[in-house]
Design a protein around this motif. Structure first.
Motif, PDB file in Angstrom:
ATOM      1  N   ARG A  75      18.659  27.712  15.192  1.00 15.85           N
ATOM      2  CA  ARG A  75      18.035  26.412  15.472  1.00 15.85           C
ATOM      3  C   ARG A  75      18.426  25.376  14.418  1.00 15.85           C
ATOM      4  N   ASP A  76      18.367  25.775  13.160  1.00 23.05           N
ATOM      5  CA  ASP A  76      18.728  24.847  12.083  1.00 23.05           C
ATOM      6  C   ASP A  76      20.196  24.447  12.177  1.00 23.05           C
ATOM      7  N   TYR A  77      21.055  25.425  12.465  1.00 20.04           N
ATOM      8  CA  TYR A  77      22.489  25.142  12.559  1.00 20.04           C
ATOM      9  C   TYR A  77      22.772  24.196  13.716  1.00 20.04           C
ATOM     10  N   PHE A  78      22.077  24.398  14.850  1.00 21.34           N
ATOM     11  CA  PHE A  78      22.303  23.543  16.009  1.00 21.34           C
ATOM     12  C   PHE A  78      21.921  22.092  15.714  1.00 21.34           C
ATOM     13  N   VAL A  79      20.812  21.907  14.996  1.00 23.27           N
ATOM     14  CA  VAL A  79      20.385  20.545  14.640  1.00 23.27           C
ATOM     15  C   VAL A  79      21.447  19.874  13.772  1.00 23.27           C
TER      16      VAL A  79
ATOM     17  N   ASP B 209      17.815  35.333  27.333  1.00 18.07           N
ATOM     18  CA  ASP B 209      18.118  36.758  27.164  1.00 18.07           C
ATOM     19  C   ASP B 209      19.014  36.998  25.952  1.00 18.07           C
ATOM     20  N   VAL B 210      19.967  36.104  25.749  1.00 23.46           N
ATOM     21  CA  VAL B 210      20.864  36.242  24.594  1.00 23.46           C
ATOM     22  C   VAL B 210      20.121  35.901  23.307  1.00 23.46           C
ATOM     23  N   ALA B 211      19.318  34.837  23.338  1.00 21.99           N
ATOM     24  CA  ALA B 211      18.566  34.434  22.146  1.00 21.99           C
ATOM     25  C   ALA B 211      17.616  35.531  21.703  1.00 21.99           C
TER      26      ALA B 211
ATOM     27  N   LYS C 240      14.963  35.731  11.549  1.00 20.12           N
ATOM     28  CA  LYS C 240      15.717  34.904  10.613  1.00 20.12           C
ATOM     29  C   LYS C 240      16.961  34.321  11.274  1.00 20.12           C
ATOM     30  N   GLU C 241      17.630  35.116  12.117  1.00 22.28           N
ATOM     31  CA  GLU C 241      18.819  34.622  12.806  1.00 22.28           C
ATOM     32  C   GLU C 241      18.447  33.509  13.789  1.00 22.28           C
ATOM     33  N   ALA C 242      17.312  33.668  14.471  1.00 21.13           N
ATOM     34  CA  ALA C 242      16.874  32.647  15.419  1.00 21.13           C
ATOM     35  C   ALA C 242      16.602  31.325  14.697  1.00 21.13           C
TER      36      ALA C 242
ATOM     37  N   VAL D 162      28.978  39.021  10.202  1.00 20.36           N
ATOM     38  CA  VAL D 162      29.639  38.935  11.505  1.00 20.36           C
ATOM     39  C   VAL D 162      28.705  38.297  12.532  1.00 20.36           C
ATOM     40  N   ARG D 163      27.441  38.654  12.485  1.00 20.61           N
ATOM     41  CA  ARG D 163      26.485  38.085  13.429  1.00 20.61           C
ATOM     42  C   ARG D 163      26.285  36.581  13.194  1.00 20.61           C
ATOM     43  N   LEU D 164      26.221  36.178  11.941  1.00 20.84           N
ATOM     44  CA  LEU D 164      26.077  34.748  11.648  1.00 20.84           C
ATOM     45  C   LEU D 164      27.299  33.966  12.123  1.00 20.84           C
ATOM     46  N   GLN D 165      28.471  34.552  11.977  1.00 19.02           N
ATOM     47  CA  GLN D 165      29.690  33.887  12.451  1.00 19.02           C
ATOM     48  C   GLN D 165      29.654  33.699  13.962  1.00 19.02           C
ATOM     49  N   LYS D 166      29.134  34.687  14.673  1.00 20.67           N
ATOM     50  CA  LYS D 166      29.019  34.564  16.132  1.00 20.67           C
ATOM     51  C   LYS D 166      27.996  33.506  16.512  1.00 20.67           C
ATOM     52  N   ILE D 167      26.908  33.444  15.772  1.00 12.03           N
ATOM     53  CA  ILE D 167      25.895  32.418  16.043  1.00 12.03           C
ATOM     54  C   ILE D 167      26.499  31.034  15.867  1.00 12.03           C
ATOM     55  N   GLU D 168      27.255  30.829  14.800  1.00  9.18           N
ATOM     56  CA  GLU D 168      27.889  29.537  14.577  1.00  9.18           C
ATOM     57  C   GLU D 168      28.888  29.206  15.688  1.00  9.18           C
ATOM     58  N   ARG D 169      29.593  30.214  16.154  1.00  9.95           N
ATOM     59  CA  ARG D 169      30.637  29.991  17.158  1.00  9.95           C
ATOM     60  C   ARG D 169      30.039  29.675  18.535  1.00  9.95           C
ATOM     61  N   HIS D 170      28.916  30.312  18.864  1.00 10.15           N
ATOM     62  CA  HIS D 170      28.356  30.189  20.207  1.00 10.15           C
ATOM     63  C   HIS D 170      26.900  29.754  20.178  1.00 10.15           C
ATOM     64  N   VAL D 171      26.533  28.915  19.217  1.00 11.96           N
ATOM     65  CA  VAL D 171      25.116  28.589  19.029  1.00 11.96           C
ATOM     66  C   VAL D 171      24.500  27.938  20.259  1.00 11.96           C
ATOM     67  N   MET D 172      25.216  27.036  20.925  1.00 12.37           N
ATOM     68  CA  MET D 172      24.649  26.377  22.101  1.00 12.37           C
ATOM     69  C   MET D 172      24.458  27.366  23.244  1.00 12.37           C
TER      70      MET D 172
END
Length: 220
Positions: A126-130, A112-114, A120-122, A95-105
């Motif tokens: 970064r990798d997903y955003f690139v 504060d959110v980061a 590992k999630e951080a 669930v957390r990875l899905q949220k990261i993908e949805r709101h990565v930017m």
């Protein structure tokens, strides 16, 4: 082998727990909160570390029990409980990875959110955003006028980062009060409600955002 010689404490409160709930129960609550919250919540560092360590330990204990034929039923019970905890753990992380993908930017643009992410999630963010940025530039942004080509800003006339998908903190959520908090301001007009342990509310998430972070409420 005496069954009392083998610890299996997912059904009990761990020594690091102050809530009176087992680690498995706390993980279940963390998963429910994460699923119901529009934003990514603080990573449960201590809880996840305890659970992962306990999983390894219980695996070792089960291997010892398997040496005794009289313990077959007990082994099946323990294996079932371990499977349940592993399922909750995987679901929580997914669930957390899905949220990261949805709101990565939005996440990477807000310190504060980061800071709520695990290491590992951080790195994943970064990798997903690139990768996401490269794909978007190739697929769409490179074909738009310069003023609209940024992934985070629509145009110079609009200083706000209005192309960044952000969680809707004003959507309603169901919550249960875990701690007496008395009068709590619930909207911008200054209206208040009494938050007493056991109360249930349907309320804008923003109004209980801090209470959730403090563990005073849980989402349903």
């Amino acid at each position: 082998m005496d069954t009392q010689d083998t610890e299996f404490d997912f059904l009990q409160s761990g020594p690091a727990s102050t809530s009176g709930r087992s680690d498995a129960e706390q993980l279940k609550s963390a998963l429910q909160n994460e699923k119901a919250a529009p934003e990514i919540l603080q990573y449960e560092t201590d809880l996840i570390a305890r659970i992962e360590q306990n999983l390894d330990y219980q695996d070792e204990q089960i291997e010892l029990l398997k040496e005794n034929d009289d313990m077959k039923l007990l082994v099946e019970i323990y294996l079932s409980e371990l499977s349940r905890v592993r399922y909750l753990l995987r679901a929580y992380l997914r669930v957390r990875l899905q949220k990261i993908e949805r709101h990565v930017m939005h996440i990477l643009d807000n310190a504060d959110v980061a800071a709520r992410l695990s290491a590992k999630e951080a790195q994943f963010a970064r990798d997903y955003f690139v990768l996401f940025g490269g794909h978007m530039r190739a697929a769409a942004a490179s074909h738009l006028p310069d003023a609209f080509s940024s992934l985070v800003r629509q145009a110079s006339a609009h200083p706000g980062k209005d192309m960044v998908p952000a969680p809707d903190l004003d959507r309603h959520a169901f919550c249960r009060v875990l701690e007496d908090r008395g009068s709590v301001t619930v909207d911008e007009e200054g209206n208040v409600a009494e938050f007493n342990r056991g109360d249930l509310f349907v309320i804008r998430y923003r109004a209980i955002q801090q209470l959730l972070a403090e563990g005073a409420v849980e989402l349903l």
